[in-house]
Design a protein around this motif. Sequence first.
Motif, PDB file in Angstrom:
ATOM      1  N   UNK A  74      -1.000  14.879  74.206  1.00  0.00           N
ATOM      2  CA  UNK A  74      -2.311  14.820  74.859  1.00  0.00           C
ATOM      3  C   UNK A  74      -3.435  15.034  73.852  1.00  0.00           C
ATOM      4  N   UNK A  75      -3.219  15.977  72.917  1.00  0.00           N
ATOM      5  CA  UNK A  75      -4.251  16.233  71.919  1.00  0.00           C
ATOM      6  C   UNK A  75      -4.458  15.012  71.019  1.00  0.00           C
ATOM      7  N   UNK A  76      -3.370  14.366  70.605  1.00  0.00           N
ATOM      8  CA  UNK A  76      -3.509  13.182  69.756  1.00  0.00           C
ATOM      9  C   UNK A  76      -4.286  12.086  70.471  1.00  0.00           C
ATOM     10  N   UNK A  77      -3.929  11.858  71.751  1.00  0.00           N
ATOM     11  CA  UNK A  77      -4.650  10.827  72.519  1.00  0.00           C
ATOM     12  C   UNK A  77      -6.118  11.206  72.702  1.00  0.00           C
ATOM     13  N   UNK A  78      -6.361  12.458  73.085  1.00  0.00           N
ATOM     14  CA  UNK A  78      -7.743  12.890  73.266  1.00  0.00           C
ATOM     15  C   UNK A  78      -8.542  12.861  71.977  1.00  0.00           C
ATOM     16  N   UNK A  79      -7.905  13.235  70.864  1.00  0.00           N
ATOM     17  CA  UNK A  79      -8.618  13.237  69.587  1.00  0.00           C
ATOM     18  C   UNK A  79      -8.995  11.819  69.165  1.00  0.00           C
ATOM     19  N   UNK A  80      -8.060  10.874  69.344  1.00  0.00           N
ATOM     20  CA  UNK A  80      -8.376   9.490  69.000  1.00  0.00           C
ATOM     21  C   UNK A  80      -9.524   8.953  69.844  1.00  0.00           C
ATOM     22  N   UNK A  81      -9.465   9.260  71.153  1.00  0.00           N
ATOM     23  CA  UNK A  81     -10.533   8.783  72.038  1.00  0.00           C
ATOM     24  C   UNK A  81     -11.876   9.420  71.692  1.00  0.00           C
ATOM     25  N   UNK A  82     -11.863  10.750  71.508  1.00  0.00           N
ATOM     26  CA  UNK A  82     -13.116  11.447  71.187  1.00  0.00           C
ATOM     27  C   UNK A  82     -13.663  11.012  69.830  1.00  0.00           C
ATOM     28  N   UNK A  83     -12.755  10.849  68.850  1.00  0.00           N
ATOM     29  CA  UNK A  83     -13.211  10.422  67.521  1.00  0.00           C
ATOM     30  C   UNK A  83     -13.801   9.019  67.574  1.00  0.00           C
ATOM     31  N   UNK A  84     -13.181   8.148  68.371  1.00  0.00           N
ATOM     32  CA  UNK A  84     -13.716   6.788  68.500  1.00  0.00           C
ATOM     33  C   UNK A  84     -15.113   6.804  69.121  1.00  0.00           C
ATOM     34  N   UNK A  85     -15.312   7.679  70.127  1.00  0.00           N
ATOM     35  CA  UNK A  85     -16.620   7.767  70.775  1.00  0.00           C
ATOM     36  C   UNK A  85     -17.645   8.425  69.848  1.00  0.00           C
ATOM     37  N   UNK A  86     -17.231   9.510  69.192  1.00  0.00           N
ATOM     38  CA  UNK A  86     -18.176  10.249  68.363  1.00  0.00           C
ATOM     39  C   UNK A  86     -18.528   9.518  67.082  1.00  0.00           C
ATOM     40  N   UNK A  87     -17.585   8.720  66.558  1.00  0.00           N
ATOM     41  CA  UNK A  87     -17.823   8.032  65.298  1.00  0.00           C
ATOM     42  C   UNK A  87     -18.332   6.614  65.487  1.00  0.00           C
ATOM     43  N   UNK A  88     -18.545   6.206  66.732  1.00  0.00           N
ATOM     44  CA  UNK A  88     -19.076   4.864  66.963  1.00  0.00           C
ATOM     45  C   UNK A  88     -20.449   4.672  66.313  1.00  0.00           C
ATOM     46  N   UNK A  89     -21.332   5.709  66.255  1.00  0.00           N
ATOM     47  CA  UNK A  89     -22.599   5.496  65.529  1.00  0.00           C
ATOM     48  C   UNK A  89     -22.398   5.159  64.054  1.00  0.00           C
ATOM     49  N   UNK A  90     -21.340   5.697  63.434  1.00  0.00           N
ATOM     50  CA  UNK A  90     -21.088   5.349  62.034  1.00  0.00           C
ATOM     51  C   UNK A  90     -20.723   3.878  61.901  1.00  0.00           C
ATOM     52  N   UNK A  91     -19.973   3.342  62.877  1.00  0.00           N
ATOM     53  CA  UNK A  91     -19.664   1.919  62.846  1.00  0.00           C
ATOM     54  C   UNK A  91     -20.939   1.096  63.006  1.00  0.00           C
ATOM     55  N   UNK A 109      -6.252   5.807  56.362  1.00  0.00           N
ATOM     56  CA  UNK A 109      -7.501   5.584  55.663  1.00  0.00           C
ATOM     57  C   UNK A 109      -8.716   5.842  56.550  1.00  0.00           C
ATOM     58  N   UNK A 110      -8.562   5.663  57.851  1.00  0.00           N
ATOM     59  CA  UNK A 110      -9.703   5.833  58.748  1.00  0.00           C
ATOM     60  C   UNK A 110      -9.987   7.310  58.984  1.00  0.00           C
ATOM     61  N   UNK A 111     -11.263   7.604  59.236  1.00  0.00           N
ATOM     62  CA  UNK A 111     -11.667   8.978  59.511  1.00  0.00           C
ATOM     63  C   UNK A 111     -11.108   9.449  60.847  1.00  0.00           C
ATOM     64  N   UNK A 112     -10.999   8.539  61.813  1.00  0.00           N
ATOM     65  CA  UNK A 112     -10.431   8.908  63.110  1.00  0.00           C
ATOM     66  C   UNK A 112      -8.994   9.379  62.956  1.00  0.00           C
ATOM     67  N   UNK A 113      -8.195   8.629  62.171  1.00  0.00           N
ATOM     68  CA  UNK A 113      -6.808   9.018  61.974  1.00  0.00           C
ATOM     69  C   UNK A 113      -6.669  10.356  61.279  1.00  0.00           C
ATOM     70  N   UNK A 114      -7.513  10.595  60.304  1.00  0.00           N
ATOM     71  CA  UNK A 114      -7.441  11.876  59.587  1.00  0.00           C
ATOM     72  C   UNK A 114      -7.836  13.040  60.494  1.00  0.00           C
ATOM     73  N   UNK A 115      -8.871  12.845  61.310  1.00  0.00           N
ATOM     74  CA  UNK A 115      -9.246  13.888  62.255  1.00  0.00           C
ATOM     75  C   UNK A 115      -8.108  14.168  63.232  1.00  0.00           C
TER      76      UNK A 115
END
Length: 489
Positions: free
Chosen positions: A191-208, A10-16
């Motif tokens: 590595x991509x999954x870990x990096x994507x989760x980390x980057x998505x969390x950082x990039x989407x923090x303004x939405x939170x 359901x989360x945007x981070x997971x979908x990305x």
Amino acid sequence: MKCSFWPRPQSLRGRFTIANVLFLAAGLVLAAAASIAATYMVLIGQIDETLRSQSTALDRAALGSDGLRQLCTLAELLQMGKGGASVADAFQQDLFIVLDAQGRPATVCHDDAGPVTADQRRMADALSDPAHLASGGTSTVRSGMTEYRVMATRLPDGTLVVHGIRLNGVKHAIGKLLIWESAAGVVLLGLLATGSLTAARRRLSPLEDMVETASAIAEGDLSRRIGAARHGSSEVEQLSSALNAMLQQIETALTESERATAQLRQFLADASHELRTPLASVRGYLQLYEKGMLDPDERDRALGRVSAEALRMSRLVDELLALARLEDRPALPHCPVDLAALVGDAAADLAAQQPERPLTLLPAGVGGAAAVRALGDEAGLRQVVGNLLGNVLVHTPADSPLTIELVREGGDVVLRIADSGPGMAADDAARVFDRFFRAAPDRARETGGAGLGMSIVQAVVHAHGGSVDLDTAPTRGLTVHVRLPAAAP
């Protein structure tokens, strides 16, 4: 009921993250397929080149089937007693078949030193078109669990020599390559999954932060704003700025709405209070008159009081109507008005009512020959000057000095009215333009004012595009500054 094998977060981070992993997995599969195919083609090309070299060597040797047998016998005589492998054994390490004129496999060496094996027979049977192989083509042939890359050479006596190389090494190399690429792909996907989760969390923090801000505003904190994004993109920053601007406008609109509602309640209460008192007086006197409870002298006094209260109510209603019209921001006539003449007339009226008051006009020509023209409505400006001097008449001692100054500053006309009265406290000065505000409520009956004079002054000046402010303090008098647009000379 929807059901799917793949999880759908359901989360945007997971979908990305899942989208990135799937795209990379597809790319890795395509890249692996391309590299394996290229490697297989290169290895097969090298084998084919080796087979052509062997075929060229046989052609240059110009040997027939008998020559091959003699070569085999000579090799056995040379190696006899030395413990080494015979040429026949060497022939059997890879594929080497001699086909006679009928296409049957034949022995190479005498005395069954190189007998035809069952594998060679199966390979001979698997050859669908040996003549095509003899024309320079290559083919892949399977014998049991083993595959060969084969080529045929036609000897001068018509005998076909089919020689080939096992593909076990090629398959082994391709298998190893597939294993290494699979392992590397799994590591890269992790590595991509870990990096994507980390980057998505950082990039989407303004939405939170936006969600938290919206929740806080929904709970009543209208001053909450979205903070600056540390890791957001330019689009997120633009969205934050736009939302902050919208929230500021909403807060301002709500604040203005609450202030207007409070002012309306206060206005209704004040207007009701101002009208209730004279109406009660009029009603009381009329009831006494109807019941015949008044003497002839008291009857005349009662009628005079009824007339005075009616006049007071009429004046109050007229002032309220004037304020209502000014709040609608009507298009006032903008024509040159001799403000010096208006000030001179008002000063003359004040001097007639209070001849003992010291009055100074600055400059000396104000009210005389020197004209100072403002751009506006003459009736409205006359009301402004009249209200200001009326306050001086009512709220200051009759013998306190008064100074009226009218000057032109740049493109404006400035009117200053400075009295030497008791002045006002800071709290009263802040509310002087409020409707129905009176600094001395106990004198309302004596002065007959409803507290709307300064409100009308402010509304008229603002309607002319000007400004009005006060400079006062207790025991220091009151100075009113009115600034209006000047007319062109």
